[in-house]
Design an enzyme around this catalytic site. Structure first.
Site, short mmCIF file in Angstrom:
data_model
loop_
_atom_site.label_atom_id
_atom_site.label_comp_id
_atom_site.label_asym_id
_atom_site.label_seq_id
_atom_site.Cartn_x
_atom_site.Cartn_y
_atom_site.Cartn_z
N TRP A 111 9.79 7.91 -7.68
CA TRP A 111 10.47 9.05 -7.05
C TRP A 111 10.07 10.32 -7.79
CZ3 TRP A 111 16.06 6.81 -7.73
CH2 TRP A 111 16.47 6.89 -9.05
N ASP A 138 -3.02 6.04 -2.05
CA ASP A 138 -1.93 6.58 -1.24
C ASP A 138 -2.42 7.16 0.09
OD1 ASP A 138 -2.82 9.25 -1.67
OD2 ASP A 138 -1.74 9.34 -3.56
N ASN A 185 22.04 8.61 -0.11
CA ASN A 185 20.67 8.96 0.24
C ASN A 185 19.85 7.69 0.42
OD1 ASN A 185 18.24 10.63 0.50
ND2 ASN A 185 17.69 9.70 -1.46
N TYR A 239 10.33 5.08 -1.20
CA TYR A 239 9.46 5.33 -2.33
C TYR A 239 8.64 4.07 -2.57
CZ TYR A 239 13.16 8.77 -3.24
OH TYR A 239 14.09 9.78 -3.11
N ARG A 240 7.41 4.23 -2.99
CA ARG A 240 6.65 3.04 -3.37
C ARG A 240 7.24 2.48 -4.67
NH1 ARG A 240 1.76 6.87 -5.04
NH2 ARG A 240 1.68 6.49 -7.29
#
Length: 481
Positions: free
Chosen positions: A182, A277, A164, A168-169
């Site tokens: 996550w 965000d 995968n 993600y930050r």
């Protein structure tokens, strides 16, 4: 077309005079993020920062996904649906379920060319590099620190070896530690839970930065669970991704600019955030697991990929529009009556989705809502609007007309409480659980309404033709005067 790596893409854009090189010194502390946001709002092409304060030898690229036009350039077509339609056409004669089709592609239709290919790496180990020396950026003044904003976290399923890749930050804490944001429903977190079920708390992970834009897009896309993202990237590229196996058995793109090898420690939860965000608000601090760095690999004269988030439309909005187009044929496989969909850039991708359907029977719109809320990333949609096939879902005025003319609130609005939502949504009182709204803006059958739907007004064809002829003469005369 397929780009070999990020540098190949940069050269492609440079030759098209669509690369902005910035040679003034800029700081990773707010400056790069601010310039990037303003560039994206103005639909400027990618930015290559050549001089970074306190990070000599590094270059930073941002704004790769600057508009929907960027995807037309990357994929070589302005009809993005055609990419997945071509792929799906190879599956149409196989009488098995959708997921089975995806899982058995290599054996069924000989798509070996899209599978990842083992190659020698372009990067090499740097024994003196650490997280603090990376030109990670601070995006907003009250952010908790510097973040990796478009780095790709790679994990491997312990049962299937499926890889995968997700964006993600990642908040840098010190030279050797960072916090991975996550969320519980993300594939990285789900993979981690599988390790935890085996009493393994140290999850092998690689974090890479600076890859070809198709791989970066794939990492940011809601690829169905159970499908290896390297294979999906191969589908989009038309050829497999070159990969290198690290000591922790994770496959990484061989041409990545930066590779961080290590593990995520599920026993070491740290307070991450706040972070401004894509919703346009600061996400409150919360606990997430810590990444522990073991080795760093970089290329000569490395290029670091970042993005800047905030109120739309920024890069994440255009990624969402490309996802909408490329994944539409897959959604049609699962919901056959689906005609088109629109995830509006100001709808925050998981906020609002508009879908048109071919309506054949009463109650169908509500059935489609439930089906869509059961599909991957669409399950996070807060509001779903269903309209008839003759409504253009990309024309908000037509959608507003359908809502105004076709909706009785008591009959046609569905509210679902205590459902999974985007945990970044500032309106949700107890994330990730919130409520959802469904609006059936289709014309109603008698069974739904209790009476026949009224007849729509239509012009007399002969009168309309004559009126058009007269009006066209008037317009021509008016415009020439």
């Amino acid at each position: 077309m397929a780009f070999k790596d990020l540098r190949d893409y940069i050269e492609f854009m440079r030759k098209r005079n669509k690369l902005i090189e910035i040679n003034e010194e800029v700081s990773v502390d707010l400056e790069i993020a601010e310039i990037t946001r303003r560039a994206t709002y103005n639909h400027l092409p990618p930015l290559l920062f050549n001089k970074i304060v306190n990070f000599e030898g590094w270059r930073v690229i941002s704004n790769i996904f600057y508009s929907i036009e960027s995807f037309y350039e990357i994929f070589g077509t302005n009809r993005l649906e055609s990419i997945s339609e071509k792929f799906i056409s190879n599956l149409s004669e196989i009488p098995i379920t959708f997921i089975d089709k995806l899982k058995s592609l290599k054996d069924i239709i000989g798509l070996g060319k899209i599978m990842p290919r083992a190659r020698s790496p372009n990067f090499k180990e740097d024994y003196f590099m650490n997280l603090a020396k990376l030109p990670a950026i601070k995006t907003w003044p009250k952010d908790a620190g510097r973040y990796l904003t478009f780095s790709i976290t790679i994990t491997k399923d312990p049962d299937t070896d499926i890889h995968n890749l997700s964006v993600y930050r990642i908040q840098i804490i010190n030279e050797k530690e960072a916090i991975v944001h996550w969320q519980a429903f993300k594939r990285g977190s789900i993979t981690a839970r599988k390790y935890l079920e085996k009493n393994i708390t140290k999850i092998p992970v690689a974090i890479v930065t600076g890859v070809d834009p198709v791989i970066a897009f794939t990492a940011a896309s809601p690829v169905p669970h159970g499908l290896d993202k390297y294979m999906f990237a191969g589908i989009l590229r038309g050829e497999g991704v070159d990969v290198t196996k690290l000591d922790n058995q994770i496959l990484v793109p061989s041409h990545a600019e930066v590779v961080l090898e290590g593990y995520v420690d599920l026993n070491d939860m740290r307070l991450e955030g706040p972070f401004g965000d894509h919703m346009g608000y600061y996400t409150p601090p919360d606990y997430y697991p810590t990444f522990k760095l073991e080795r760093v690999y970089i290329r000569d004269e490395p290029i670091f990929h970042v993005t800047s988030v905030g109120k739309p439309p920024l890069e994440d909005a255009w990624i969402g529009k490309a996802v909408e187009r490329i994944f539409l044929p897959f959604a049609k496989m699962l919901v056959p009556e689906l005609v088109d969909m629109n995830l509006p850039e100001y709808g925050l991708f998981t906020g609002i989705g508009i879908f048109s359907i071919k309506k054949y029977y009463p109650g169908q719109a509500k059935r489609v809502m439930m089906a869509l809320w059961g599909i991957g990333q669409l399950s996070l949609l807060k509001i779903i609007i269903i309209v008839d096939q003759d409504i253009n879902v990309h024309d908000i005025n037509q959608v507003m007309y359908a809502i105004a003319a076709h909706v009785d609130p008591k009959r046609d609005i569905v509210i679902i409480d205590n459902a999974l939502t985007d945990s970044l949504d500032p309106s949700v009182p107890s994330p990730p659980l919130g409520s959802k709204l469904g609006i059936d803006a289709t014309r109603k059958f008698k069974e739904e309404m209790g009476k026949e739907w009224p007849e729509e007004v239509k012009s007399d064809e002969k009168i309309a033709k004559k009126a058009e002829q007269i009006l066209s003469k008037i317009i021509k005369k008016y415009q020439s005067s």
